[in-house]
Design an enzyme around this catalytic site. Structure first.
Site, mmCIF file in Angstrom:
data_model
loop_
_atom_site.group_PDB
_atom_site.id
_atom_site.type_symbol
_atom_site.label_atom_id
_atom_site.label_comp_id
_atom_site.label_asym_id
_atom_site.label_seq_id
_atom_site.Cartn_x
_atom_site.Cartn_y
_atom_site.Cartn_z
ATOM 1 N N LYS A 140 0.836 -1.207 0.000
ATOM 2 C CA LYS A 140 0.000 0.000 0.000
ATOM 3 C C LYS A 140 0.868 1.254 0.000
ATOM 4 O O LYS A 140 0.558 2.235 -0.680
ATOM 5 C CB LYS A 140 -0.927 0.001 1.217
ATOM 6 C CG LYS A 140 -1.765 1.273 1.332
ATOM 7 C CD LYS A 140 -2.731 1.213 2.498
ATOM 8 C CE LYS A 140 -3.552 2.512 2.566
ATOM 9 N NZ LYS A 140 -4.594 2.470 3.626
ATOM 10 N N HIS A 280 -8.655 -29.839 -32.801
ATOM 11 C CA HIS A 280 -9.576 -28.796 -32.359
ATOM 12 C C HIS A 280 -10.438 -29.276 -31.190
ATOM 13 O O HIS A 280 -11.664 -29.120 -31.181
ATOM 14 C CB HIS A 280 -10.448 -28.321 -33.512
ATOM 15 C CG HIS A 280 -9.665 -27.742 -34.655
ATOM 16 N ND1 HIS A 280 -8.705 -26.757 -34.485
ATOM 17 C CD2 HIS A 280 -9.658 -28.027 -35.984
ATOM 18 C CE1 HIS A 280 -8.170 -26.454 -35.646
ATOM 19 N NE2 HIS A 280 -8.711 -27.224 -36.578
#
Length: 528
Positions: A140, A280
């Protein structure tokens, strides 16, 4: 807040001691004061470094088996104080709080304890409290404080200090803060997900998924899409844990298809050789055989055209003879539990082929959570680990299936789980001979699969379609008799389907009229 800020005082508290001594020495050589805790302080001190214990700074000893050591204003004040805020500086002076410019913390090994199957009490003890609190505080305050949570960033930190005369840049501190918050986020996700499972909460109010970057991909499904590959830290055998022996980097589609292939072939265990060829994300050939070479060739003969440029998964060690067969056409990826030196030598001549080994097969029955993003949210479900045995089958026709038909029906059913719905699979003698996938109409899937089998028969110079004498699996019930009739016309003699349609009797009657055997599995395998 300024761009460059000096690192004069560092707090180091790490569970993973990798690189700790080298880092400590490098910081000390740059004039950085070292604060530390517990085992980290001892390791640094044993290496001859001057280290001040956090307990000496706070005036409180570590207590409660180390649960309380850094949760103190003199630690968090040193991390959170804004150095350009007069009231913050005044408070630091009044309470004798020294600034901490660098925090180096990695957390208790919660994920490692989870991976080794630790019991509930041990898991609880591996939940870090002070570490995440310090990380969040330091991150922070990244306007002044540098936060490092990964061993892999030690070198980058030292390079940054060298480049800026013992200071770090704001951009560097921002980057480290983002990494830090991602680490605590992933850690909390692991804890909350574990606890939900431990208490039997299948649908917790909040759910978080986390992963660690394994590879930045060149692009996604298409070149205009960005993509990356993340690992979830599990030990499940597969593409994420595999060793790549050769070939260029895997693409997004390679990874997706390889996972589909390996999960499919795992359905057959390791008792007999089996091979799955994927294109695929759908199988274009699956077969068993007396040898791996035979299994591959039989899978290949299901659809030789689609197999070109496909993904091949094997359930046993890849040997030289099989590698020679595979090398006859272009293949993107081969994945197997292991590969012989001979096989590796064969593939060495195929520079574009990727060879992956995993050491094991994934357990198809394991409980895994899968998720898929949708607009505004995501869907979560358990992996389809449903399986059936002969005892689960209900014969619904006048004719009973033969022993061979039953074996093929179960084989086809395993494949059906891995074919996009609507799915139709023809199988004969332990090998697929036709696969129809992803059609909007089930009868269309039936026709496509049969046509592919007919085309392959012509290629192979056979006088009759490969579907003659085959069995058929349908991933969901036949809503009408037309799909079954189409399969019968293609030469199928037995069918497996879940049952449960309002027109089941109509379908059963059609099977009886044609002398087919049909069994209900009682289980659906939709795959979307």
């Amino acid at each position: 807040m300024t761009d460059l800020y000096p690192v004069r005082r560092a707090l180091i508290s790490v569970s993973d001691k990798t690189g700790l001594i080298d880092l400590g020495k490098a910081l000390a050589a740059r004039g950085v004061e070292l604060l530390s805790t517990g085992g980290s302080a001892k390791a640094l001190r044993d290496a001859g470094l001057d280290v001040r214990d956090v307990a000496d700074v706070t005036g409180f000893p570590e207590m409660m088996d180390g649960r309380v050591k850094t949760l103190h204003p003199k630690v968090h004040g040193g991390l959170l104080a804004l150095r350009d805020n007069d009231s913050h500086v005044a408070a630091m002076n009044e309470h004798e709080i020294g600034g901490i410019d660098l925090l180096v913390v990695n957390l208790y090994p919660f994920e490692a304890a989870l991976a080794r199957g630790a019991d509930y009490d041990e898991m609880i003890e591996n939940i870090d409290i002070g570490g995440p609190a310090m990380i969040r505080a330091a991150a922070k305050n990244h306007g002044f404080v540098t936060t490092v949570v990964d061993v892999e960033d030690y070198d980058a930190l030292l390079a940054e200090l060298d480049a800026n005369n013992g200071q770090t840049s704001y951009a560097f501190r921002q980057k480290m803060a983002q990494i830090a918050y991602a680490r605590t986020g992933a850690y909390d996700a692991a804890v909350s997900t574990w606890m939900a499972g431990a208490i039997g909460q299948d649908t917790p109010r909040r759910r978080v998924f986390a992963g660690e970057l394994a590879q930045t991909l060149r692009y996604g499904e298409n070149p205009h899409q960005s993509a990356a590959f993340y690992k979830d830290g599990s030990a499940r055998a597969g593409v994420a844990t595999a060793q790549q022996h050769q070939g260029k980097e895997l693409s997004y589609n390679n990874i997706n298809d390889t996972d589909a292939a390996f999960e499919l072939v795992a359905e057959f265990g390791t008792d007999a050789p089996a091979c799955a060829i994927i294109k695929h994300a759908n199988p274009c050939g699956v077969a068993s055989g007396a040898t791996m070479k035979e299994a591959y060739n039989r899978a290949f003969d299901c659809d030789r055209t689609s197999a070109f440029g496909g993904i091949i998964a094997l359930n046993q060690t890849l040997d030289g003879e099989t590698a020679e067969e595979i090398s006859k056409i272009f293949t993107e990826v081969v994945i197997a539990p292991d590969a012989t030196d001979e096989a590796k030598a064969v593939f060495a001549a195929k520079k574009n082929l990727r060879l992956l080994t995993t050491g094991a097969l994934p357990d198809p029955k394991s409980a895994i959570t899968t998720f898929r993003q949708v607009a505004g949210g995501f869907l979560v479900q358990g992996k389809d680990n449903g399986a059936i045995t002969l005892d689960d089958l209900k014969v619904v026709t006048e004719r009973q299936p033969t022993e061979q038909e039953l074996r093929d029906l179960l084989f086809a059913w395993k494949v059906a789980k891995h074919v996009k719905s609507n799915a139709i699979i023809y199988v004969k003698d332990g090998a697929t001979v036709g696969v129809g996938a992803g059609q909007m109409s089930r009868v269309d899937s039936t026709r496509i699969a049969a046509r592919k089998a007919q085309d392959m028969a012509e290629v192979m110079g056979l006088s009759e379609p490969l579907t003659k004498g085959s069995v058929v699996a349908s991933d969901a019930f036949f809503p009408f008799a037309d799909g079954l009739i189409t399969a019968a016309e293609a030469g199928a003699t037995a069918i497996i389907q879940p049952g449960g349609s309002m027109r089941d009797q109509e379908v059963i009657d059609a099977a009886n009229e044609r002398g087919l055997a049909m069994v209900f599995s009682g289980m659906r395998h939709f795959r979307h």
